[in-house]
Design a protein around this motif. Structure first.
Motif, PDB file in Angstrom:
ATOM      1  N   THR A   1      60.502  30.397 -30.118  1.00  0.00           N
ATOM      2  CA  THR A   1      59.894  29.813 -28.928  1.00  0.00           C
ATOM      3  C   THR A   1      58.732  30.660 -28.413  1.00  0.00           C
ATOM      4  N   GLN A   2      57.912  30.041 -27.576  1.00  0.00           N
ATOM      5  CA  GLN A   2      56.802  30.774 -26.970  1.00  0.00           C
ATOM      6  C   GLN A   2      57.312  31.824 -25.989  1.00  0.00           C
ATOM      7  N   ASN A   3      58.320  31.477 -25.221  1.00  0.00           N
ATOM      8  CA  ASN A   3      58.947  32.393 -24.274  1.00  0.00           C
ATOM      9  C   ASN A   3      60.456  32.331 -24.431  1.00  0.00           C
ATOM     10  N   GLY A   4      61.101  33.372 -23.928  1.00  0.00           N
ATOM     11  CA  GLY A   4      62.544  33.317 -23.779  1.00  0.00           C
ATOM     12  C   GLY A   4      62.849  32.855 -22.365  1.00  0.00           C
ATOM     13  N   VAL A   5      63.065  33.823 -21.459  1.00  0.00           N
ATOM     14  CA  VAL A   5      63.280  33.497 -20.050  1.00  0.00           C
ATOM     15  C   VAL A   5      62.041  33.934 -19.272  1.00  0.00           C
ATOM     16  N   ARG A   6      61.517  33.006 -18.482  1.00  0.00           N
ATOM     17  CA  ARG A   6      60.234  33.229 -17.819  1.00  0.00           C
ATOM     18  C   ARG A   6      60.296  32.829 -16.349  1.00  0.00           C
ATOM     19  N   VAL A   7      59.609  33.611 -15.516  1.00  0.00           N
ATOM     20  CA  VAL A   7      59.316  33.222 -14.138  1.00  0.00           C
ATOM     21  C   VAL A   7      57.803  33.134 -14.033  1.00  0.00           C
ATOM     22  N   LYS A   8      57.314  31.985 -13.576  1.00  0.00           N
ATOM     23  CA  LYS A   8      55.868  31.748 -13.584  1.00  0.00           C
ATOM     24  C   LYS A   8      55.424  31.219 -12.229  1.00  0.00           C
ATOM     25  N   THR A   9      54.421  31.892 -11.634  1.00  0.00           N
ATOM     26  CA  THR A   9      53.904  31.438 -10.348  1.00  0.00           C
ATOM     27  C   THR A   9      52.376  31.385 -10.395  1.00  0.00           C
ATOM     28  N   TRP A  10      51.848  30.444  -9.655  1.00  0.00           N
ATOM     29  CA  TRP A  10      50.400  30.350  -9.524  1.00  0.00           C
ATOM     30  C   TRP A  10      49.855  31.530  -8.724  1.00  0.00           C
ATOM     31  N   ALA A  11      48.649  31.935  -9.052  1.00  0.00           N
ATOM     32  CA  ALA A  11      47.974  32.989  -8.286  1.00  0.00           C
ATOM     33  C   ALA A  11      47.323  32.351  -7.062  1.00  0.00           C
ATOM     34  N   ARG A  12      48.178  31.932  -6.137  1.00  0.00           N
ATOM     35  CA  ARG A  12      47.733  31.245  -4.926  1.00  0.00           C
ATOM     36  C   ARG A  12      48.630  31.649  -3.765  1.00  0.00           C
ATOM     37  N   PRO A  13      48.135  31.557  -2.520  1.00  0.00           N
ATOM     38  CA  PRO A  13      48.975  31.842  -1.359  1.00  0.00           C
ATOM     39  C   PRO A  13      50.168  30.895  -1.289  1.00  0.00           C
ATOM     40  N   SER A  14      51.336  31.426  -1.004  1.00  0.00           N
ATOM     41  CA  SER A  14      52.533  30.596  -0.917  1.00  0.00           C
ATOM     42  C   SER A  14      53.615  31.346  -0.160  1.00  0.00           C
ATOM     43  N   LYS A  15      54.478  30.599   0.497  1.00  0.00           N
ATOM     44  CA  LYS A  15      55.640  31.175   1.171  1.00  0.00           C
ATOM     45  C   LYS A  15      56.920  30.955   0.362  1.00  0.00           C
ATOM     46  N   GLY A  16      56.757  30.613  -0.893  1.00  0.00           N
ATOM     47  CA  GLY A  16      57.906  30.406  -1.764  1.00  0.00           C
ATOM     48  C   GLY A  16      58.556  31.709  -2.182  1.00  0.00           C
ATOM     49  N   PHE A  17      59.685  31.603  -2.893  1.00  0.00           N
ATOM     50  CA  PHE A  17      60.411  32.797  -3.339  1.00  0.00           C
ATOM     51  C   PHE A  17      61.286  32.459  -4.540  1.00  0.00           C
ATOM     52  N   VAL A  18      61.683  33.515  -5.253  1.00  0.00           N
ATOM     53  CA  VAL A  18      62.692  33.443  -6.307  1.00  0.00           C
ATOM     54  C   VAL A  18      63.641  34.611  -6.085  1.00  0.00           C
TER      55      VAL A  18
ATOM     56  N   GLY B   1      41.098  29.127 -15.045  1.00  0.00           N
ATOM     57  CA  GLY B   1      40.437  29.678 -13.873  1.00  0.00           C
ATOM     58  C   GLY B   1      40.173  28.679 -12.765  1.00  0.00           C
ATOM     59  N   HIS B   2      40.869  27.541 -12.780  1.00  0.00           N
ATOM     60  CA  HIS B   2      40.633  26.508 -11.770  1.00  0.00           C
ATOM     61  C   HIS B   2      41.587  26.662 -10.589  1.00  0.00           C
ATOM     62  N   ASN B   3      41.070  26.527  -9.386  1.00  0.00           N
ATOM     63  CA  ASN B   3      41.846  26.463  -8.133  1.00  0.00           C
ATOM     64  C   ASN B   3      42.605  27.731  -7.784  1.00  0.00           C
ATOM     65  N   CYS B   4      42.381  28.812  -8.523  1.00  0.00           N
ATOM     66  CA  CYS B   4      43.133  30.021  -8.211  1.00  0.00           C
ATOM     67  C   CYS B   4      42.422  31.316  -8.591  1.00  0.00           C
ATOM     68  N   PRO B   5      41.126  31.335  -8.871  1.00  0.00           N
ATOM     69  CA  PRO B   5      40.514  32.616  -9.254  1.00  0.00           C
ATOM     70  C   PRO B   5      40.439  33.580  -8.071  1.00  0.00           C
ATOM     71  N   ASP B   6      40.604  34.862  -8.377  1.00  0.00           N
ATOM     72  CA  ASP B   6      40.465  35.935  -7.385  1.00  0.00           C
ATOM     73  C   ASP B   6      41.462  35.795  -6.241  1.00  0.00           C
ATOM     74  N   GLN B   7      42.626  35.198  -6.509  1.00  0.00           N
ATOM     75  CA  GLN B   7      43.675  35.125  -5.509  1.00  0.00           C
ATOM     76  C   GLN B   7      44.927  35.805  -6.056  1.00  0.00           C
ATOM     77  N   VAL B   8      45.916  36.003  -5.180  1.00  0.00           N
ATOM     78  CA  VAL B   8      47.179  36.608  -5.610  1.00  0.00           C
ATOM     79  C   VAL B   8      48.329  35.694  -5.227  1.00  0.00           C
ATOM     80  N   SER B   9      49.400  35.776  -5.980  1.00  0.00           N
ATOM     81  CA  SER B   9      50.563  34.937  -5.700  1.00  0.00           C
ATOM     82  C   SER B   9      51.293  35.418  -4.458  1.00  0.00           C
ATOM     83  N   GLY B  10      51.655  34.456  -3.625  1.00  0.00           N
ATOM     84  CA  GLY B  10      52.443  34.784  -2.442  1.00  0.00           C
ATOM     85  C   GLY B  10      53.935  34.637  -2.657  1.00  0.00           C
ATOM     86  N   VAL B  11      54.355  34.189  -3.841  1.00  0.00           N
ATOM     87  CA  VAL B  11      55.782  33.987  -4.113  1.00  0.00           C
ATOM     88  C   VAL B  11      56.484  35.338  -4.220  1.00  0.00           C
ATOM     89  N   LYS B  12      57.554  35.511  -3.468  1.00  0.00           N
ATOM     90  CA  LYS B  12      58.305  36.768  -3.472  1.00  0.00           C
ATOM     91  C   LYS B  12      59.432  36.679  -4.502  1.00  0.00           C
TER      92      LYS B  12
END
Length: 395
Positions: free
Chosen positions: A271-288, A315-326
């Motif tokens: 497989t491409q990945n085994g176990v993965r956590v993936k978040t957009w590089a965008r502001p968010s109040k989400g969490f894992v 690079g669309h809709n998220c360049p030069d940002q950081v993920s807000g997901v904790k």
């Protein structure tokens, strides 16, 4: 005389019991209602007729699909007005989608259950005939987005047992906004290059169990979206595919989090990945948080363990940002096998919200029969037991 009265009373009670038992489970055969097992005749009306009758019965009912191929167009089985506390759909045949992908390709879902309670699907095969649509998408032409094969929306107490889904146009199985769903012995099959054909996607749902299943597809074997909690995934064979993923998360600012997820005794092959956590590089109040990955086997997996908080394709809709997901309280325990790349363990966490409390215990991953490497960015935690590759977390 007394014995005769007793006999008559017993006979009377037995007759009542027998009749009530016969009445307790009503059966609706779709072929009797007009469905044709030739794979060519549209049988949608017969299936909807069986559903409407079962809903109206007020007693446990079984909808039976006999052997054969039954052509089914877009179908929604609504439960808002159902009187029935339990409907079983027993499938011995195959439900097949129209060969022209445009018929269902923009419908969102091919087979849709909306606001149902106590529905069970036992056995059978769903064939969405998605190959022509994949070819269209891979060619770069303008194509329909594709339909999810089977979806449950806003439903409760769902059971799927022994169902096979092949060649979905998009997601194979979707559980959305639902509670207490159990998927056992599910088989999902699509080529590794089929786009967006996630095996099982869970979102905004509580208490979902996936067990003893085999999933090979062109995207995530299991994907977990925002607002999901109390998930148990065990004894899943994944491959081909993109692994078991939490995410993508954090596309919007106000997003519910993911918590209490257990993935146990799974095997990942090629497989491409085994176990993965993936978040957009965008502001968010989400969490894992509160996630356990335990007793996992990796066989030639590109990224056996990965956290990617800088997801920003093209690079669309998220360049030069950081993920807000904790991300916090994730445990990787007893994970071993082989990596197809040198870096087998990668934690690429947000500089704005570093990963916290990552726990590694008894991890052994090799690359070309040598210990693999690890990479950690903005990640803290601890390690114990055997650890290969070396611990790169900071405390």
């Amino acid at each position: 005389m007394a014995s005769l009265v007793s006999f008559l009373a017993c006979h009377f009670l037995f007759t009542i019991f027998q009749c009530s038992s016969l009445a307790s489970n009503v059966n609706y055969n779709v072929q009797t209602l007009g469905a044709k097992p030739d794979g060519k005749t549209d049988s949608t009306k017969a299936f909807l007729s069986a559903w409407n009758s079962a809903c109206a019965s007020g007693q446990p009912a079984t909808i039976y699909v006999p052997p054969g191929r039954f052509l089914l167009g877009t179908a929604t089985f609504a439960g808002q007005s159902c009187k029935n506390p339990a409907i079983t759909i027993h499938i011995d045949g195959t439900l097949v989608a129209p060969s022209n992908y445009n018929v269902i390709g923009n419908s969102g879902t091919w087979i849709n259950f909306e606001s149902v309670t106590g529905v069970s699907i036992i056995g059978g095969t769903l064939d969405a005939q998605g190959a022509n649509l994949w070819s269209c998408k891979n060619s770069g032409k303008s194509c329909p987005t594709g339909a999810t094969t089977l979806a449950f929306y806003n439903s409760k107490n769902i059971m799927i047992n022994g169902l096979s889904s092949i060649n979905s146009q998009k997601f194979h199985i979707l559980v959305y906004g639902s509670q207490n769903a159990k998927l056992v012995g599910v088989k999902v099959s699509a080529p590794g290059n089929s786009p967006n054909t996630d095996g099982i996607h869970v979102e905004k749902s509580l208490g979902v169990t996936i067990m003893n299943s085999k999933i090979g597809t062109g995207d995530d074997c299991v994907s977990i979206g925002p607002g999901s909690s109390n998930l148990w995934i065990e004894n899943v064979a994944c491959g081909p595919g993109h692994g078991i993923s939490i995410g993508s998360l954090g596309w919007v600012l106000q997003e519910p989090g993911v918590q209490n997820v257990k993935v146990k005794s799974a095997t990942f092959t090629g497989t491409q990945n085994g176990v993965r956590v993936k978040t957009w590089a965008r502001p968010s109040k989400g969490f894992v948080k509160y996630v356990l990955f335990q007793h996992l086997v990796m066989v030639n997996v590109e990224n056996p363990i990965i956290v990617d908080q800088n997801y920003c394709p093209d690079g669309h809709n998220c360049p030069d940002q950081v993920s807000g997901v904790k991300i916090s309280d994730i445990t990787y325990q007893d994970i071993h096998g082989s990596s197809a790349t040198e870096i087998a363990m990668k934690f690429d966490c947000s500089k704005g919200n570093p990963c916290n409390d990552i726990n590694l215990e008894d991890v052994k991953l090799t690359y070309k029969n040598e210990p693999a490497h690890s990479s950690c960015i903005n990640a803290d935690g601890k390690a114990s037991g055997l650890l290969q590759p070396n611990n790169c977390l900071y405390n």
